[in-house]
Motif scaffolding. Structure first.
Motif, PDB file in Angstrom:
ATOM      1  N   LEU A   1     -72.189 101.605 -23.450  1.00 13.33           N
ATOM      2  CA  LEU A   1     -72.589 100.687 -24.522  1.00 13.33           C
ATOM      3  C   LEU A   1     -73.168  99.401 -23.962  1.00 13.33           C
ATOM      4  N   ASP A   2     -72.969  99.132 -22.693  1.00 11.50           N
ATOM      5  CA  ASP A   2     -73.576  97.985 -22.035  1.00 11.50           C
ATOM      6  C   ASP A   2     -73.675  98.305 -20.571  1.00 11.50           C
ATOM      7  N   ASP A   3     -74.360  97.458 -19.823  1.00 13.06           N
ATOM      8  CA  ASP A   3     -74.577  97.718 -18.407  1.00 13.06           C
ATOM      9  C   ASP A   3     -73.678  96.873 -17.518  1.00 13.06           C
ATOM     10  N   GLY A   4     -72.643  96.315 -18.123  1.00 15.96           N
ATOM     11  CA  GLY A   4     -71.734  95.509 -17.323  1.00 15.96           C
ATOM     12  C   GLY A   4     -72.213  94.082 -17.096  1.00 15.96           C
ATOM     13  N   SER A   5     -73.382  93.722 -17.622  1.00 15.56           N
ATOM     14  CA  SER A   5     -73.902  92.359 -17.449  1.00 15.56           C
ATOM     15  C   SER A   5     -73.166  91.415 -18.390  1.00 15.56           C
ATOM     16  N   PRO A   6     -73.192  90.129 -18.090  1.00 12.39           N
ATOM     17  CA  PRO A   6     -72.547  89.144 -18.980  1.00 12.39           C
ATOM     18  C   PRO A   6     -73.128  89.222 -20.382  1.00 12.39           C
ATOM     19  N   ILE A   7     -72.282  89.103 -21.361  1.00  6.98           N
ATOM     20  CA  ILE A   7     -72.732  89.206 -22.755  1.00  6.98           C
ATOM     21  C   ILE A   7     -73.599  88.005 -23.111  1.00  6.98           C
ATOM     22  N   ASP A   8     -74.761  88.288 -23.695  1.00  7.62           N
ATOM     23  CA  ASP A   8     -75.685  87.234 -24.107  1.00  7.62           C
ATOM     24  C   ASP A   8     -75.399  86.914 -25.578  1.00  7.62           C
ATOM     25  N   PHE A   9     -74.501  85.963 -25.785  1.00  2.78           N
ATOM     26  CA  PHE A   9     -74.111  85.621 -27.151  1.00  2.78           C
ATOM     27  C   PHE A   9     -75.263  85.023 -27.946  1.00  2.78           C
ATOM     28  N   SER A  10     -76.172  84.364 -27.242  1.00  6.63           N
ATOM     29  CA  SER A  10     -77.337  83.792 -27.938  1.00  6.63           C
ATOM     30  C   SER A  10     -78.183  84.899 -28.554  1.00  6.63           C
ATOM     31  N   ALA A  11     -78.395  85.966 -27.786  1.00  3.79           N
ATOM     32  CA  ALA A  11     -79.182  87.084 -28.305  1.00  3.79           C
ATOM     33  C   ALA A  11     -78.476  87.738 -29.479  1.00  3.79           C
ATOM     34  N   ILE A  12     -77.158  87.819 -29.409  1.00  8.63           N
ATOM     35  CA  ILE A  12     -76.399  88.416 -30.511  1.00  8.63           C
ATOM     36  C   ILE A  12     -76.583  87.586 -31.779  1.00  8.63           C
ATOM     37  N   GLU A  13     -76.526  86.278 -31.640  1.00  4.83           N
ATOM     38  CA  GLU A  13     -76.711  85.394 -32.800  1.00  4.83           C
ATOM     39  C   GLU A  13     -78.116  85.531 -33.375  1.00  4.83           C
ATOM     40  N   VAL A  14     -79.108  85.677 -32.494  1.00  6.02           N
ATOM     41  CA  VAL A  14     -80.497  85.828 -32.954  1.00  6.02           C
ATOM     42  C   VAL A  14     -80.637  87.097 -33.783  1.00  6.02           C
ATOM     43  N   VAL A  15     -80.134  88.224 -33.250  1.00  6.15           N
ATOM     44  CA  VAL A  15     -80.275  89.498 -33.951  1.00  6.15           C
ATOM     45  C   VAL A  15     -79.492  89.488 -35.255  1.00  6.15           C
ATOM     46  N   GLN A  16     -78.323  88.883 -35.244  1.00 11.20           N
ATOM     47  CA  GLN A  16     -77.549  88.789 -36.481  1.00 11.20           C
ATOM     48  C   GLN A  16     -78.318  87.992 -37.528  1.00 11.20           C
ATOM     49  N   CYS A  17     -78.975  86.940 -37.082  1.00  8.44           N
ATOM     50  CA  CYS A  17     -79.778  86.126 -37.991  1.00  8.44           C
ATOM     51  C   CYS A  17     -80.947  86.928 -38.560  1.00  8.44           C
ATOM     52  N   LEU A  18     -81.602  87.734 -37.684  1.00  7.93           N
ATOM     53  CA  LEU A  18     -82.754  88.520 -38.135  1.00  7.93           C
ATOM     54  C   LEU A  18     -82.323  89.587 -39.149  1.00  7.93           C
ATOM     55  N   ILE A  19     -81.089  90.067 -39.027  1.00  8.70           N
ATOM     56  CA  ILE A  19     -80.600  91.071 -39.966  1.00  8.70           C
ATOM     57  C   ILE A  19     -80.230  90.417 -41.293  1.00  8.70           C
ATOM     58  N   GLU A  20     -79.418  89.406 -41.203  1.00  6.39           N
ATOM     59  CA  GLU A  20     -78.912  88.776 -42.437  1.00  6.39           C
ATOM     60  C   GLU A  20     -80.004  88.060 -43.211  1.00  6.39           C
ATOM     61  N   HIS A  21     -80.967  87.477 -42.546  1.00  9.13           N
ATOM     62  CA  HIS A  21     -82.025  86.709 -43.214  1.00  9.13           C
ATOM     63  C   HIS A  21     -83.394  87.385 -43.044  1.00  9.13           C
ATOM     64  N   HIS A  22     -83.367  88.698 -42.964  1.00  9.87           N
ATOM     65  CA  HIS A  22     -84.594  89.443 -42.712  1.00  9.87           C
ATOM     66  C   HIS A  22     -85.706  89.102 -43.693  1.00  9.87           C
ATOM     67  N   ASN A  23     -85.420  89.168 -44.977  1.00 10.57           N
ATOM     68  CA  ASN A  23     -86.458  88.965 -45.986  1.00 10.57           C
ATOM     69  C   ASN A  23     -87.032  87.557 -45.959  1.00 10.57           C
ATOM     70  N   ALA A  24     -86.203  86.575 -45.607  1.00 10.22           N
ATOM     71  CA  ALA A  24     -86.691  85.191 -45.551  1.00 10.22           C
ATOM     72  C   ALA A  24     -87.529  84.947 -44.299  1.00 10.22           C
ATOM     73  N   ILE A  25     -87.173  85.578 -43.213  1.00  7.47           N
ATOM     74  CA  ILE A  25     -87.883  85.353 -41.949  1.00  7.47           C
ATOM     75  C   ILE A  25     -89.217  86.090 -41.917  1.00  7.47           C
ATOM     76  N   PHE A  26     -89.244  87.288 -42.463  1.00  6.42           N
ATOM     77  CA  PHE A  26     -90.460  88.100 -42.386  1.00  6.42           C
ATOM     78  C   PHE A  26     -91.217  88.117 -43.714  1.00  6.42           C
ATOM     79  N   THR A  27     -91.252  86.998 -44.386  1.00  3.92           N
ATOM     80  CA  THR A  27     -91.912  86.941 -45.693  1.00  3.92           C
ATOM     81  C   THR A  27     -93.415  87.171 -45.599  1.00  3.92           C
TER      82      THR A  27
END
Length: 378
Positions: free
Chosen positions: A344-370
């Protein structure tokens, strides 16, 4: 003293010698006569034979000298010559036909050999360079879209996976998180590397379809968010207006694919009561393969899309009494542990910033990609 010979014996001897001389003379005369007759007969026979032979030759020659006979002989000679020429022509024609057929067969064999050689070289190129001319996995997304020659700038494999999931897979438990069937996924990768427009066989588990889509995204040489915009997108995080403007800097293909993928994830999250995958859970799984820094390429599924596989079987459901990982154990080469789960991962440090970005793109998809042609499923 000489013996006295009686006159009687002397007379008998004289008579004997006298008669013997007469008989010898007669025998000599008879022999001479016989030999003369034999010689005469032989001479007459030889003359007769010579005469007959000469007569036959003369008659045949006379016959040949006649116009009708000469014409007939000429016709026979011409006919014989024509027949001989016909046989020669037939033999030449047959030989020519055989040569033509042989040449055609040689050309066919050469063509097939060249095609096999081309395929072999393509396979060799794939293993040496990581990609081949028909590959989808490991190829830049813009190249894949360009090869499709489609008006829709989204890889066909993503569209196919999304359509199947929307149709009948959204309720699957822990979608995009549960480990897929390694054997099935590897075979599907092989299918799409041979035909980028292939369809998914019926009966495939939705979990395997989701894993296939993840493998494709993980195989891209550069993430959908690109290396260039990594810092800007990371810093924007949950600021929707700023994120919208930054994403517009992405290449069209990347922008449309990112919109498409996050639209799918939004639909999955809307069924979280059933599939147990809300926006945060999906972001944890998908962030490492949607957004990463240069030099931190995810290893997710690499051992699958970088390995050859056997053709896909029609029956995709493994026997309930057989472990799917054990079935793959004898098929995977190169030292890959076939019984190990998909990481499920390659053992690298978790990039929490990337997780927050993707969560934002999912939750606010319609507003971001208007401003995009938003993906809409029925």
């Amino acid at each position: 003293m000489p013996s006295a010979i009686s006159p009687q014996w002397q007379e008998k001897a004289s008579g004997f010698f006298s008669s013997s001389g007469v008989k010898l003379k007669e025998a000599g005369q008879s022999a001479g006569t016989f030999v003369g007759e034999v010689a005469k007969d032989a001479k007459e026979n030889a003359t007769d034979v010579a005469g007959k032979v000469g007569s036959v030759v003369k008659s045949r020659w006379s016959l040949l000298q006649q116009p009708s006979t000469r014409h007939a002989v000429q016709e026979r000679l011409i006919s014989a010559a024509a027949t001989t020429g016909m046989f020669i022509r037939k033999g030449y024609s047959g030989t020519k036909d055989k040569v033509t057929v042989g040449k055609t067969k040689v050309e066919e064999v050469a063509k097939k050999t060249a095609q096999k050689s081309k395929t072999l070289l393509t396979d060799i190129e794939r293993w040496q360079k990581g990609v081949a001319s028909t590959d989808v996995f490991g190829v830049p997304i813009e190249v894949t879209v360009w090869r499709q020659q489609s008006s829709r700038p989204i890889p066909h494999i993503l569209v196919t996976c999304a359509d199947c999931l929307i149709l009948s897979g959204l309720n699957s438990l822990e979608l995009f998180k549960t480990e897929g069937d390694k054997k099935v996924i590897q075979q599907l990768i092989s299918v799409y590397n041979q035909d980028s427009n292939a369809s998914l066989p019926e009966g495939i588990n939705p979990v395997d379809i989701a894993a296939l889509a993840k493998c494709y995204l993980a195989s891209l040489p550069e993430p959908l968010t690109t290396f260039e915009l990594y810092n800007e997108i990371r810093d924007a995080r949950s600021r929707i207006n700023v994120m919208r403007q930054i994403l517009k800097k992405l290449p069209t293909v990347n922008y449309m694919a990112l919109e498409f993928v996050t639209a799918l994830l939004l639909r999955v999250s809307q069924k979280s009561l059933l599939n147990k995958m809300d926006a945060r859970s999906l972001a944890l799984e998908m962030a490492p393969i949607i957004m990463w820094q240069k030099g931190h390429r995810p290893e997710y599924c690499r051992q699958l899309w970088n390995q050859p596989a056997k053709p896909l079987s029609k029956n995709m459901d493994p026997s309930p009494n057989v472990n799917a990982w054990d079935m793959l154990d004898e098929e995977v080469e190169g030292g890959v542990d076939a019984s190990s789960p998909i990481p499920l991962d390659d053992g690298s440090p978790i990039d929490f910033s990337a997780i927050e970005v993707v969560q934002c793109l999912i939750e606010h998809h319609n507003a971001i990609f208007t401003d995009a042609n938003e993906t809409v499923w029925r």
